[in-house]
Design a protein around this motif. Structure first.
Motif, PDB file in Angstrom:
ATOM      1  N   LYS A  92      -4.475  -9.768 -10.939  1.00  0.00           N
ATOM      2  CA  LYS A  92      -4.090  -9.075  -9.716  1.00  0.00           C
ATOM      3  C   LYS A  92      -5.191  -8.154  -9.206  1.00  0.00           C
ATOM      4  O   LYS A  92      -5.948  -7.595  -9.996  1.00  0.00           O
ATOM      5  N   LEU A  93      -5.271  -8.009  -7.881  1.00  0.00           N
ATOM      6  CA  LEU A  93      -6.122  -6.986  -7.271  1.00  0.00           C
ATOM      7  C   LEU A  93      -5.232  -5.912  -6.662  1.00  0.00           C
ATOM      8  O   LEU A  93      -4.225  -6.229  -6.015  1.00  0.00           O
ATOM      9  N   LYS A  94      -5.603  -4.662  -6.907  1.00  0.00           N
ATOM     10  CA  LYS A  94      -4.879  -3.545  -6.284  1.00  0.00           C
ATOM     11  C   LYS A  94      -5.736  -2.979  -5.170  1.00  0.00           C
ATOM     12  O   LYS A  94      -6.811  -2.400  -5.422  1.00  0.00           O
ATOM     13  N   ILE A  95      -5.291  -3.128  -3.940  1.00  0.00           N
ATOM     14  CA  ILE A  95      -6.038  -2.610  -2.795  1.00  0.00           C
ATOM     15  C   ILE A  95      -5.958  -1.091  -2.793  1.00  0.00           C
ATOM     16  O   ILE A  95      -4.864  -0.520  -2.836  1.00  0.00           O
ATOM     17  N   ASP A  96      -7.105  -0.433  -2.747  1.00  0.00           N
ATOM     18  CA  ASP A  96      -7.137   1.026  -2.818  1.00  0.00           C
ATOM     19  C   ASP A  96      -6.441   1.664  -1.622  1.00  0.00           C
ATOM     20  O   ASP A  96      -6.473   1.154  -0.502  1.00  0.00           O
ATOM     21  N   ARG A  97      -5.839   2.804  -1.897  1.00  0.00           N
ATOM     22  CA  ARG A  97      -5.106   3.563  -0.882  1.00  0.00           C
ATOM     23  C   ARG A  97      -5.960   3.895   0.339  1.00  0.00           C
ATOM     24  O   ARG A  97      -5.462   3.967   1.462  1.00  0.00           O
ATOM     25  N   SER A  98      -7.276   4.065   0.147  1.00  0.00           N
ATOM     26  CA  SER A  98      -8.135   4.440   1.270  1.00  0.00           C
ATOM     27  C   SER A  98      -8.162   3.379   2.371  1.00  0.00           C
ATOM     28  O   SER A  98      -8.422   3.697   3.524  1.00  0.00           O
ATOM     29  N   LEU A 102      -4.317   1.906   8.063  1.00  0.00           N
ATOM     30  CA  LEU A 102      -4.230   0.466   8.343  1.00  0.00           C
ATOM     31  C   LEU A 102      -3.696   0.144   9.735  1.00  0.00           C
ATOM     32  O   LEU A 102      -4.210  -0.748  10.407  1.00  0.00           O
ATOM     33  N   THR A 103      -2.698   0.888  10.171  1.00  0.00           N
ATOM     34  CA  THR A 103      -2.089   0.561  11.462  1.00  0.00           C
ATOM     35  C   THR A 103      -2.899   1.120  12.644  1.00  0.00           C
ATOM     36  O   THR A 103      -2.557   0.868  13.799  1.00  0.00           O
ATOM     37  N   LYS A 104      -3.966   1.871  12.347  1.00  0.00           N
ATOM     38  CA  LYS A 104      -4.764   2.450  13.438  1.00  0.00           C
ATOM     39  C   LYS A 104      -6.212   1.961  13.451  1.00  0.00           C
ATOM     40  O   LYS A 104      -6.913   2.100  14.435  1.00  0.00           O
ATOM     41  N   ASP A 105      -6.651   1.422  12.329  1.00  0.00           N
ATOM     42  CA  ASP A 105      -8.072   1.110  12.191  1.00  0.00           C
ATOM     43  C   ASP A 105      -8.284  -0.391  11.965  1.00  0.00           C
ATOM     44  O   ASP A 105      -7.887  -0.937  10.941  1.00  0.00           O
ATOM     45  N   GLU A 106      -8.925  -1.022  12.945  1.00  0.00           N
ATOM     46  CA  GLU A 106      -9.117  -2.474  12.867  1.00  0.00           C
ATOM     47  C   GLU A 106     -10.036  -2.881  11.723  1.00  0.00           C
ATOM     48  O   GLU A 106      -9.911  -3.970  11.175  1.00  0.00           O
ATOM     49  N   SER A 107     -10.975  -1.999  11.370  1.00  0.00           N
ATOM     50  CA  SER A 107     -11.861  -2.313  10.239  1.00  0.00           C
ATOM     51  C   SER A 107     -11.065  -2.399   8.942  1.00  0.00           C
ATOM     52  O   SER A 107     -11.329  -3.259   8.105  1.00  0.00           O
ATOM     53  N   THR A 129      -7.304  -7.799   5.061  1.00  0.00           N
ATOM     54  CA  THR A 129      -7.129  -9.244   5.250  1.00  0.00           C
ATOM     55  C   THR A 129      -8.071 -10.028   4.339  1.00  0.00           C
ATOM     56  O   THR A 129      -7.665 -11.001   3.691  1.00  0.00           O
ATOM     57  N   ALA A 130      -9.317  -9.567   4.278  1.00  0.00           N
ATOM     58  CA  ALA A 130     -10.318 -10.254   3.439  1.00  0.00           C
ATOM     59  C   ALA A 130      -9.957 -10.165   1.959  1.00  0.00           C
ATOM     60  O   ALA A 130     -10.081 -11.155   1.228  1.00  0.00           O
ATOM     61  N   ILE A 131      -9.514  -8.997   1.507  1.00  0.00           N
ATOM     62  CA  ILE A 131      -9.153  -8.840   0.088  1.00  0.00           C
ATOM     63  C   ILE A 131      -7.978  -9.756  -0.258  1.00  0.00           C
ATOM     64  O   ILE A 131      -7.980 -10.421  -1.297  1.00  0.00           O
ATOM     65  N   ILE A 132      -6.976  -9.798   0.622  1.00  0.00           N
ATOM     66  CA  ILE A 132      -5.800 -10.639   0.352  1.00  0.00           C
ATOM     67  C   ILE A 132      -6.196 -12.109   0.302  1.00  0.00           C
ATOM     68  O   ILE A 132      -5.786 -12.851  -0.600  1.00  0.00           O
ATOM     69  N   SER A 154       3.095  -9.071   6.846  1.00  0.00           N
ATOM     70  CA  SER A 154       2.638 -10.132   7.751  1.00  0.00           C
ATOM     71  C   SER A 154       1.281 -10.693   7.315  1.00  0.00           C
ATOM     72  O   SER A 154       0.934 -11.815   7.649  1.00  0.00           O
ATOM     73  N   LEU A 155       0.519  -9.888   6.554  1.00  0.00           N
ATOM     74  CA  LEU A 155      -0.769 -10.368   6.028  1.00  0.00           C
ATOM     75  C   LEU A 155      -0.600 -11.099   4.686  1.00  0.00           C
ATOM     76  O   LEU A 155      -1.576 -11.454   4.046  1.00  0.00           O
ATOM     77  N   HIS A 156       0.656 -11.265   4.263  1.00  0.00           N
ATOM     78  CA  HIS A 156       0.998 -11.970   3.013  1.00  0.00           C
ATOM     79  C   HIS A 156       0.573 -11.237   1.751  1.00  0.00           C
ATOM     80  O   HIS A 156       0.294 -11.866   0.725  1.00  0.00           O
ATOM     81  N   CYS A 157       0.507  -9.919   1.840  1.00  0.00           N
ATOM     82  CA  CYS A 157       0.309  -9.123   0.626  1.00  0.00           C
ATOM     83  C   CYS A 157       1.544  -9.325  -0.255  1.00  0.00           C
ATOM     84  O   CYS A 157       2.669  -9.375   0.242  1.00  0.00           O
ATOM     85  N   ASN A 158       1.360  -9.483  -1.571  1.00  0.00           N
ATOM     86  CA  ASN A 158       2.492  -9.817  -2.441  1.00  0.00           C
ATOM     87  C   ASN A 158       3.380  -8.623  -2.780  1.00  0.00           C
ATOM     88  O   ASN A 158       4.596  -8.758  -2.873  1.00  0.00           O
ATOM     89  N   GLU A 159       2.727  -7.478  -3.003  1.00  0.00           N
ATOM     90  CA  GLU A 159       3.475  -6.349  -3.548  1.00  0.00           C
ATOM     91  C   GLU A 159       2.997  -5.038  -2.932  1.00  0.00           C
ATOM     92  O   GLU A 159       1.864  -4.957  -2.462  1.00  0.00           O
TER      93      GLU A 159
END
Ligand code: C2E
Ligand code: MG
Ligand code: MG
Ligand code: MG
Length: 277
Positions: free
Chosen positions: A198-204, A209-214, A220-223, A249-254
């Motif tokens: 598993k990969l855990k996407i960092d909180r940063s 996420l909902t304001k910053d397109e980067s 999206t790339a990590i998922i 919607s980005l298909h993140c599992n958890e």
């Protein structure tokens, strides 16, 4: 004037350093006392499967309340424990306590996976895998109910030695996740060689996420990277329903975060999340 100011700047700097050193020594001393007197606690934060919407596990997080220093954040005391080496004994305590808790919770057919953070120095110990295996044996726990959270900095250290250890851990049946993914040295080649789950996407990356397109692009790339490598992916620090929906919607599992719950005392975790399971 210049010379004088230089000198007082230096004194100021020196005083700051001394305070830093003093408080570190104080914290180190207090931590040794606390470990001896069993004053550390583990709190548990629920992990939710986005597909089933169920709490499938919990991350064990260290808590320390010192009578004089008050509540000390692990972000503050863990780096000091790493410097002084106390993290080895403290990490052992965490491992035993989390495994005992997992054994207590995985009764009567209930299935709950407990995630345990592992520090670099702890992982580097020659007996790390043996002591993990012994702790699992002692608790009669199915190793599949434990997941180790390892940071990228642990993984890149000594690749061949690390690979041996990870393979031995995988052979035990213990799961492994890369914590704070994306914040460390990103050598992606290790991902295909290491038996991680598993990969855990960092909180940063989740925070804005909902304001910053980067951030959307990075997440999206990590998922997609995780899924291409047949790994699960979890996002930490989810605080809003909007973040949850976007991750879904980005298909993140958890997901994990204050939106579901803060880390809880084990009894509160039981009453809030385990009573109807
Ligand atoms: P981590 O492993 O990345 O743990 C997640 C941190 O994010 C935890 O902080 C958790 O309380 C916090 N968190 C979770 N959801 C949210 C959210 O929605 N918003 C915000 N603002 N924060 C959220 P905590 O408990 O303060 O721990 C900080 C770090 O200390 C951990 O980061 C981990 O690196 C380390 N740590 C904690 N417990 C242990 C341990 O038992 N062993 C080791 N080696 N490190 C530990
Ligand atoms: Mg963690
Ligand atoms: Mg993390
Ligand atoms: Mg983190």
């Amino acid at each position: 004037h210049v010379k004088e100011r230089g000198r007082s700047d230096f004194r100021f700097y020196q005083r700051q350093m001394n305070i830093g050193l003093l408080s570190r020594m104080k914290i180190d001393h207090a931590m040794r006392q606390a470990l001896e007197h069993q004053e550390f606690r583990l709190h548990y934060q629920p992990l939710v499967d986005l597909e089933t919407q169920q709490v499938y596990g919990a991350e064990a997080l260290l808590r320390w309340h010192d009578p004089e220093l008050g509540e000390v954040s692990p972000a503050k005391f863990i780096p000091i424990a790493e410097e002084t080496g106390l993290i080895i004994a403290l990490g052992q305590w965490v491992m035993h306590t989390a495994i005992a808790q997992a054994a207590a919770w995985n009764k009567d057919g209930r299935q709950l996976r407990i995630s345990v953070n592992v520090s670099a120095l702890q992982f580097q110990q020659a007996n790390f895998v043996d002591s993990l295996a012994n702790a699992l044996d002692d608790a009669h726990l199915d190793p599949g109910f434990i997941e180790l959270e390892l940071t990228e900095s642990i993984l890149i250290r000594d690749i061949e030695e690390t690979l041996k250890k990870l393979n031995a851990i995988a052979k035990l049946g213990v799961k492994m996740a890369v914590d704070d993914f994306g914040t460390g040295y990103s050598s992606l080649s290790y991902l295909k060689r290491f038996p991680i789950n598993k990969l855990k996407i960092d909180r940063s990356f989740v925070m804005n996420l909902t304001k910053d397109e980067s951030d959307v692009a990075i997440v999206t790339a990590i998922i997609s990277l995780a899924h291409a490598l047949k790994l699960k992916v979890i996002a930490e620090g989810v605080e809003t329903e909007e973040q949850k929906q976007l991750l879904s919607s980005l298909h993140c599992n958890e997901i994990q975060g204050y939106l579901i719950s803060r880390p809880l005392h084990p009894q509160d975790f039981e009453t809030q999340f385990l009573t109807n399971v």
